[in-house]
Scaffold this motif. Structure first.
Motif, PDB file in Angstrom:
ATOM      1  N   HIS A   4      -4.240   4.199 -56.010  1.00 61.48           N
ATOM      2  CA  HIS A   4      -2.964   3.557 -56.208  1.00 61.48           C
ATOM      3  C   HIS A   4      -1.997   4.900 -56.039  1.00 61.48           C
ATOM      4  O   HIS A   4      -2.118   6.006 -56.389  1.00 61.48           O
ATOM      5  N   PRO A   5      -0.778   4.556 -55.637  1.00 63.65           N
ATOM      6  CA  PRO A   5       0.320   5.482 -55.976  1.00 63.65           C
ATOM      7  C   PRO A   5       0.744   5.817 -57.356  1.00 63.65           C
ATOM      8  O   PRO A   5       1.989   5.324 -57.961  1.00 63.65           O
ATOM      9  N   VAL A   6      -0.035   6.351 -58.424  1.00 63.91           N
ATOM     10  CA  VAL A   6      -0.154   6.649 -59.507  1.00 63.91           C
ATOM     11  C   VAL A   6       0.336   8.093 -59.836  1.00 63.91           C
ATOM     12  O   VAL A   6      -0.678   9.041 -59.510  1.00 63.91           O
ATOM     13  N   PRO A   7       1.314   8.539 -60.352  1.00 61.85           N
ATOM     14  CA  PRO A   7       1.303  10.077 -60.757  1.00 61.85           C
ATOM     15  C   PRO A   7       0.269  10.383 -61.530  1.00 61.85           C
ATOM     16  O   PRO A   7      -0.405   9.707 -62.636  1.00 61.85           O
ATOM     17  N   SER A   8      -0.408  11.837 -61.449  1.00 63.26           N
ATOM     18  CA  SER A   8      -1.264  12.188 -62.146  1.00 63.26           C
ATOM     19  C   SER A   8      -1.116  13.768 -62.625  1.00 63.26           C
ATOM     20  O   SER A   8      -0.335  14.390 -62.149  1.00 63.26           O
ATOM     21  N   VAL A   9      -1.876  13.957 -63.614  1.00 66.26           N
ATOM     22  CA  VAL A   9      -1.848  15.446 -64.215  1.00 66.26           C
ATOM     23  C   VAL A   9      -3.204  15.843 -64.450  1.00 66.26           C
ATOM     24  O   VAL A   9      -4.145  15.295 -65.192  1.00 66.26           O
ATOM     25  N   GLY A  10      -3.746  17.076 -63.929  1.00 69.06           N
ATOM     26  CA  GLY A  10      -4.980  17.507 -64.063  1.00 69.06           C
ATOM     27  C   GLY A  10      -4.896  19.256 -64.343  1.00 69.06           C
ATOM     28  O   GLY A  10      -4.069  19.635 -64.334  1.00 69.06           O
ATOM     29  N   ALA A  11      -6.145  19.553 -64.123  1.00 64.92           N
ATOM     30  CA  ALA A  11      -6.530  20.993 -64.336  1.00 64.92           C
ATOM     31  C   ALA A  11      -6.819  21.694 -63.045  1.00 64.92           C
ATOM     32  O   ALA A  11      -7.631  21.047 -62.131  1.00 64.92           O
ATOM     33  N   ALA A  12      -6.810  22.957 -62.686  1.00 65.13           N
ATOM     34  CA  ALA A  12      -7.115  23.554 -61.705  1.00 65.13           C
ATOM     35  C   ALA A  12      -8.728  23.838 -61.803  1.00 65.13           C
ATOM     36  O   ALA A  12      -9.090  25.098 -62.056  1.00 65.13           O
ATOM     37  N   ASN A  13      -9.460  22.983 -61.770  1.00 63.78           N
ATOM     38  CA  ASN A  13     -10.974  23.005 -61.968  1.00 63.78           C
ATOM     39  C   ASN A  13     -11.488  23.780 -60.916  1.00 63.78           C
ATOM     40  O   ASN A  13     -12.480  24.785 -61.528  1.00 63.78           O
ATOM     41  N   TRP A  14     -11.264  23.926 -59.735  1.00 62.93           N
ATOM     42  CA  TRP A  14     -11.938  24.610 -58.674  1.00 62.93           C
ATOM     43  C   TRP A  14     -11.646  26.314 -59.074  1.00 62.93           C
ATOM     44  O   TRP A  14     -12.532  27.016 -58.874  1.00 62.93           O
ATOM     45  N   SER A  15     -10.299  26.393 -59.290  1.00 57.33           N
ATOM     46  CA  SER A  15     -10.056  27.940 -59.408  1.00 57.33           C
ATOM     47  C   SER A  15     -10.863  28.459 -60.897  1.00 57.33           C
ATOM     48  O   SER A  15     -11.186  29.513 -61.019  1.00 57.33           O
ATOM     49  N   GLY A  16     -10.748  27.496 -61.789  1.00 55.69           N
ATOM     50  CA  GLY A  16     -11.362  27.867 -63.127  1.00 55.69           C
ATOM     51  C   GLY A  16     -13.037  28.134 -62.902  1.00 55.69           C
ATOM     52  O   GLY A  16     -13.377  29.135 -63.567  1.00 55.69           O
TER      53      GLY A  16
END
Length: 415
Positions: free
Chosen positions: A232-244
């Motif tokens: 759905h067109p919902v804003p999201s906030v996450g962490a840089a899991n791949w680079s971590g």
């Protein structure tokens, strides 16, 4: 002074067959003194509503032409009441075959509506993209929805949200979706009744029905640490899991480890997949590809995952010299498995976690881990809520905040 002519208006009625009947008032018949209407029926179909709107506009034009009144004049009042293309509560009620108060009860999460009726109204709201007028008042609060309050990260998340909320004179409250589901309640409907300024959903998915219901009621929604690619067109906030994960793997490689095991989180979770892929990328780049025989996928991000999988790994004829974990709780399980096997950390086994929860620095030895900036992530989500509630459109709707490798005493060169 002669009485003013009644303004022409158009109505769209849904018939039992699914067809739409358009009726426009055309004045009083001078002979019979009865009201006259222009009527047309639009067959049922995917585009029936748009066709009916076009028919209504045409019939209004015909009536207006007879009276010398423009179509724009006849629709001015209606357009001032709602945005163009937006349905009124009365129109939604007609399409759903219910009363306007019933639609209002659904939009406000109130009781007194049969389950089947509620589902039918919600379906019509989704189908016609209903959006509540922005002028509707909201409670001065931000609601955080957790999927289980046993999360060890919940307090840090609430602190981050409160940091922004207090600056905007908003309160912070929370909902446990798991607890509500166990009682047969819908967290989305409960939120409609409370009408918060906005909702932050933490590490959980939601159905199209739940998203549409909040959108129809003009309640902004932001996802914190999304579990998957958004549908759905919902804003999201996450962490840089791949680079971590890359940073954690490189740290072990730099220490000289090559036989590196992984206890990952459930791969249906976006963060778990990103961390596992980051580890693979780092090992491939170093010419030491990940041995799939040393990979274990946890059912949850839980202590038991680390304990049970590490027991298996440490019993192998050629056990790993280091273990990368999906989160700190799994790493604590690896600690316990090493203790039971008579191994010392980091002398016999190096262990790396992910999250940097408070206990990671207190365990023995203090844990090397990747820090997620959870307080900053939740503050960013709250800032998005405040902006959306004010009618602003954020420039970036998907944000990733940087992670940091925290080196402590659980990692060392292999023997």
């Amino acid at each position: 002074m002669p009485p003013r002519a009644r303004r022409a208006r158009g109505e769209i009625e849904k018939l039992p067959s699914g067809s739409l009947r358009v009726r426009v008032y055309a004045g009083v018949d001078p002979a019979t003194k009865k009201r006259r209407y222009l009527m047309e029926t639009v067959p049922a179909g995917p585009a029936a509503l748009q066709e009916a709107e076009a028919v209504r506009t045409r019939l209004l034009g015909e009536v207006g032409a007879r009276r010398g009144v423009s179509t724009s004049d006849t629709s001015a009042a209606r357009q001032s009441e709602r945005r163009q293309g937006e349905q009124t509560v009365a129109a939604i009620a007609r399409f759903a075959g219910v009363s306007a108060p019933t639609v209002s009860k659904v939009l406000n999460g109130r009781s007194g509506v049969a389950p089947e009726t509620r589902r039918r109204v919600e379906a019509v709201l989704r189908e016609h993209g209903y959006r509540r007028p922005e002028k509707v008042s909201r409670a001065a609060s931000i609601e955080i929805v957790f999927y289980g309050m046993q999360s060890n990260l919940a307090v840090e998340i609430m602190h981050g949200v409160e940091r922004v909320a207090s600056a905007h004179h908003l309160a912070v409250s929370f909902t446990d979706a798991v607890h509500q589901a166990s009682e047969g309640r819908s967290w989305a409907q409960d939120l409609l009744a409370r009408r918060p300024t906005g909702v932050i959903a933490v590490r959980m998915g939601f159905t199209s029905e739940q998203h549409a219901l909040l959108a129809a009621s003009a309640i902004p929604l932001v996802v914190l640490d999304p579990t998957g690619e958004p549908e759905h067109p919902v804003p999201s906030v996450g962490a840089a899991n791949w680079s971590g994960a890359i940073a954690a793997a490189r740290h072990l490689l730099d220490l000289g480890h090559r036989r590196i095991a992984v206890v990952a989180g459930p791969t249906e979770r976006l963060c778990a997949r990103a961390r596992l892929e980051g580890i693979r990328a780092a090992l491939d780049a170093a010419g030491a590809p990940l041995d799939d025989r040393l990979v274990r996928i946890g059912q949850w991000f839980a202590f038991e995952d680390g304990l049970n999988h590490a027991r298996e790994l440490l019993r192998l004829p050629d056990p790993p010299t280091a273990v990368l974990c999906g989160n700190d709780l799994q790493a604590f399980g690896v600690y316990e498995a090493a203790r039971q096997a008579g191994l010392r950390i980091p002398d016999d086994l190096s262990v790396v976690g992910f999250d940097d929860i408070t206990y990671a620095r207190w365990c023995g030895p203090p844990m090397t881990t990747v820090r997620q900036p959870l307080a900053d992530m939740s503050s960013a989500a709250a800032e998005l809520i405040v902006a959306l509630a004010a009618g602003e459109q954020p420039i970036h709707t998907r944000m990733e905040l940087a992670t940091t490798l925290i080196v402590r005493e659980s990692t060392a060169p292999p023997r």
